[in-house]
Design a protein around this motif. Structure first.
Motif, PDB file in Angstrom:
ATOM      1  N   GLN A  22       0.848  -0.965   0.043  1.00 18.91           N
ATOM      2  CA  GLN A  22      -0.016   0.067  -0.038  1.00 18.91           C
ATOM      3  C   GLN A  22       0.762   1.309  -0.031  1.00 18.91           C
ATOM      4  OE1 GLN A  22      -2.754  -0.192   3.295  1.00 18.91           O
ATOM      5  NE2 GLN A  22      -3.390  -2.153   2.824  1.00 18.91           N
ATOM      6  N   VAL A  23       2.134   1.150   0.098  1.00 16.49           N
ATOM      7  CA  VAL A  23       3.030   2.430   0.443  1.00 16.49           C
ATOM      8  C   VAL A  23       3.454   2.520  -1.274  1.00 16.49           C
ATOM      9  CG1 VAL A  23       4.954   3.403   1.403  1.00 16.49           C
ATOM     10  CG2 VAL A  23       3.523   2.051   2.697  1.00 16.49           C
ATOM     11  N   PHE A  29       4.175   9.134   4.033  1.00 17.98           N
ATOM     12  CA  PHE A  29       4.645   9.031   5.139  1.00 17.98           C
ATOM     13  C   PHE A  29       4.462  10.526   5.922  1.00 17.98           C
ATOM     14  CE2 PHE A  29       7.369   5.666   3.498  1.00 17.98           C
ATOM     15  CZ  PHE A  29       6.850   4.687   4.077  1.00 17.98           C
ATOM     16  N   SER A  30       3.783  10.447   6.947  1.00 18.59           N
ATOM     17  CA  SER A  30       3.541  11.884   7.650  1.00 18.59           C
ATOM     18  C   SER A  30       4.649  12.387   8.522  1.00 18.59           C
ATOM     19  CB  SER A  30       2.335  11.701   8.543  1.00 18.59           C
ATOM     20  OG  SER A  30       2.810  10.922   9.581  1.00 18.59           O
ATOM     21  N   ALA A  41      16.828   9.462  -1.733  1.00 15.49           N
ATOM     22  CA  ALA A  41      16.942   8.106  -1.749  1.00 15.49           C
ATOM     23  C   ALA A  41      15.748   7.494  -1.349  1.00 15.49           C
ATOM     24  CB  ALA A  41      18.235   7.862  -0.863  1.00 15.49           C
ATOM     25  N   LEU A  42      14.979   7.762  -0.355  1.00 12.62           N
ATOM     26  CA  LEU A  42      13.860   7.061   0.055  1.00 12.62           C
ATOM     27  C   LEU A  42      12.763   6.960  -0.983  1.00 12.62           C
ATOM     28  CD1 LEU A  42      12.610   5.508   2.390  1.00 12.62           C
ATOM     29  CD2 LEU A  42      11.674   7.809   3.251  1.00 12.62           C
ATOM     30  N   ALA A  43      12.669   8.062  -1.673  1.00 19.88           N
ATOM     31  CA  ALA A  43      11.567   8.352  -2.834  1.00 19.88           C
ATOM     32  C   ALA A  43      11.977   7.266  -3.854  1.00 19.88           C
ATOM     33  CB  ALA A  43      11.688   9.686  -3.246  1.00 19.88           C
ATOM     34  N   GLY A  58       1.233   5.336   9.655  1.00 16.20           N
ATOM     35  CA  GLY A  58       1.491   6.197   8.541  1.00 16.20           C
ATOM     36  C   GLY A  58       2.787   6.892   8.781  1.00 16.20           C
ATOM     37  N   THR A  59       3.588   6.536   9.755  1.00 10.18           N
ATOM     38  CA  THR A  59       4.937   7.117   9.922  1.00 10.18           C
ATOM     39  C   THR A  59       6.133   6.228   9.260  1.00 10.18           C
ATOM     40  OG1 THR A  59       5.190   6.131  12.249  1.00 10.18           O
ATOM     41  CG2 THR A  59       4.092   8.338  11.814  1.00 10.18           C
ATOM     42  N   PHE A  60       7.125   6.789   9.163  1.00 16.12           N
ATOM     43  CA  PHE A  60       8.327   6.058   8.854  1.00 16.12           C
ATOM     44  C   PHE A  60       9.355   5.810   9.691  1.00 16.12           C
ATOM     45  CE2 PHE A  60      12.624   5.615   6.786  1.00 16.12           C
ATOM     46  CZ  PHE A  60      12.479   4.487   6.233  1.00 16.12           C
TER      47      PHE A  60
END
Length: 537
Positions: A22-23, A29-30, A41-43, A58-60
């Motif tokens: 789902q991510v 990510f809030s 890099a994360l994107a 909803g957090t990383f």
């Protein structure tokens, strides 16, 4: 150690792994912001591989330490995704196995050829280009066979017996363009030919016969251009060298006659119909060119202003100041300038040239060339007691002016491009010069038409008419005037080979010598036919 294990965190991350599909965007990510150092890099991991998951809320939590369990879960998710990609690649490689083998073979062949070129290349900074012109043709004098010398043969027969042979000649040019910065140019040109002074095409018989491709003789390869050009800022170019040409330092050529074709007579070609200014003097010199072309939109007209100094090549290297030198009274120097405005479709230009004694006017009638061609620095005024000639300095000089204009249509058709030129020259000197000659003013003009893509694409047709440099006065303005006209058609055989047959007519090229013979009007002209085959490489 049990103290290092947070059961709640492991449970939260395990739940997130169940919903990792789902991510699909980093915006889910809030607690991740574009200002974070690892944002890109994360994107990339999320968008390209889809193997990054967060917590159910909803957090990383990018700033907290990761446990070995979390690392194992994350690595497992990424490996699964990479395995999928690898399997897809294997299927594609299997499906296009034959095509990939062909491409691999071609790449290997290209690498081998590139390696061979690098091993045998001429230079990493220099490019070589060449042009060879085979000139086949002849001339014949037509008209009155008057005698200029009592008891001698007529002028028509004299010309035909000396210059009327059918000939085959050549002109070979090899240009070396060297750049050290990508913006500068060191230009060296080697040239050879078998024309020279014994050829009709270099002005033998009459000066108006000179072809635009007139080459040196004796089949000797020699350097005929050597100069260095470099930018000074964004709008100024400087050029200097021991073998540079004044007309190649004017920055703008105000003519499109024979563009896409092949010029025939020098008067219509390199001289642009104004040999008083565009006299093509080559030697030691320098010049500057200003243009605002970089400051206007593409295709818009722009200004070009240029000025240069060139001493004749024979004099510029002469160490005797009484016979030559660079920037001396005997340099046979030319100061040439031009101001032009236009673009590729149309243009206007005003030119000026100051010539020291000895500076040449190039193409003219024989009468104009008799004592004005190369205005002498000194003339014989008598003899001494030993019978030796006595010379007196003439302080001779010339001032020449020109106006050129051209226009060409947007597309090829029945409407031709039009080029025109008008020139005037005035001679000056001291009292010795005044006694030596009465010739003071000269003029010239030309109009040239060019049709491109005639019958076939890249072929061209051209016609020009005009009067090369002639002497005029108030009593009989065109007494010395003789007309020149040419007609040619260029066949573009291949991208590198063209054949141009042409004919031309010179009416009264002897000028006022013909007019004043025993006070009677005489007519004597020269007809010429030339086929030029040009190879470019």
């Amino acid at each position: 150690h049990a103290a290092d294990l947070n059961i709640n965190d492991i449970s939260d991350y395990a739940d997130s792994v169940d919903v990792e599909e789902q991510v699909t965007s980093i915006t889910q990510f809030s607690d991740v912001y574009p200002t974070d150092w690892a944002y890109q890099a994360l994107a990339s991991l999320i968008e390209r591989y889809g193997c990054v998951a967060g917590y159910p809320n909803g957090t990383f939590r990018g700033n907290r330490a990761m446990t070995r369990y979390e690392a194992a879960a994350l690595l497992n998710a990424c490996l699964d995704r990479i395995t999928e990609v690898t399997d897809e690649l294997r299927r594609l490689i299997k499906e296009f196995e034959r095509e990939l083998a062909i491409i691999r073979g071609r790449v290997d062949g290209l690498e081998a050829r590139v390696g061979e070129l690098e091993a045998t290349q001429f230079s990493t900074t220099t490019k070589l280009s060449g042009l060879a012109n085979f000139v086949l043709g002849g001339t014949k004098a037509k008209g009155d066979n008057f005698r200029s010398v009592k008891g001698g043969v007529g002028e028509r027969d004299r010309y035909n017996s000396s210059w009327g042979a059918f000939t085959l000649s050549y002109d070979l040019r090899l240009g070396l363009k060297t750049s050290f910065t990508g913006k500068d140019l060191l230009f060296t040109r080697l040239r050879a030919g078998n024309m020279g002074r014994t050829s009709t095409w270099t002005g033998g018989g009459v000066l108006m016969n000179t072809l635009n491709t007139a080459a040196p003789g004796e089949n000797v390869l020699r350097v005929d251009r050597l100069y260095y050009r470099f930018p000074l800022g964004s709008n100024v170019t400087i050029q200097a060298g021991p073998l540079t040409r004044n007309t190649e330092m004017l920055g703008y050529k105000p003519s499109v006659y024979a563009k896409g074709g092949q010029t025939v007579l020098d008067f219509f070609g390199g001289s642009l119909g104004v040999p008083g200014v565009w006299n093509k003097e080559t030697g030691g010199g320098f010049g500057a060119i200003y243009s605002n072309k970089n400051n206007v939109s593409k295709g818009d007209p722009y200004w070009t202003v240029a000025a240069n100094y060139v001493a004749d090549s024979g004099e510029a290297s002469d160490g005797n100041p009484t016979t030559g030198g660079f920037m001396t009274d005997n340099s046979e120097a030319n100061v040439t300038s031009q101001i032009a405005y236009g673009n590729k479709q149309w243009g206007l230009a005003l030119g000026y040239r100051y010539g020291q004694c000895g500076a040449r006017f190039r193409t003219s009638t024989e009468f104009a060339a008799f004592d004005a061609y190369g205005t002498p620095c000194a003339v014989v005024t008598g003899v001494d007691a030993d019978g030796e000639d006595l010379f007196e300095r003439t302080d001779a000089s010339s001032n020449s002016f020109s106006f050129n204009a051209f226009w060409r249509p947007d597309e090829s058709g029945w409407m031709p491009s039009i080029s025109a030129g008008l020139g005037q020259s005035y001679l000056n000197g001291n009292s010795t010069w005044d006694e030596y000659t009465s010739k003071r003013a000269m003029g010239s003009w030309m109009v040239g038409l060019t049709w491109n893509d005639v019958f076939l694409e890249s072929n061209a047709l051209g016609y020009a008419v005009g009067q090369p440099q002639f002497v005029y006065d108030d009593e009989d303005f065109v007494a010395d005037g003789g007309y020149a006209m040419e007609l040619w058609y260029k066949f573009q055989v291949t991208d590198n080979i063209s054949v141009t047959p042409s004919v031309y007519w010179l009416s009264r090229p002897w000028g006022d010598f013909t007019q004043n013979y025993k006070g009677d009007y005489k007519s004597l002209g020269v007809f010429g036919g030339v086929i030029q085959t040009v190879f470019k490489f």
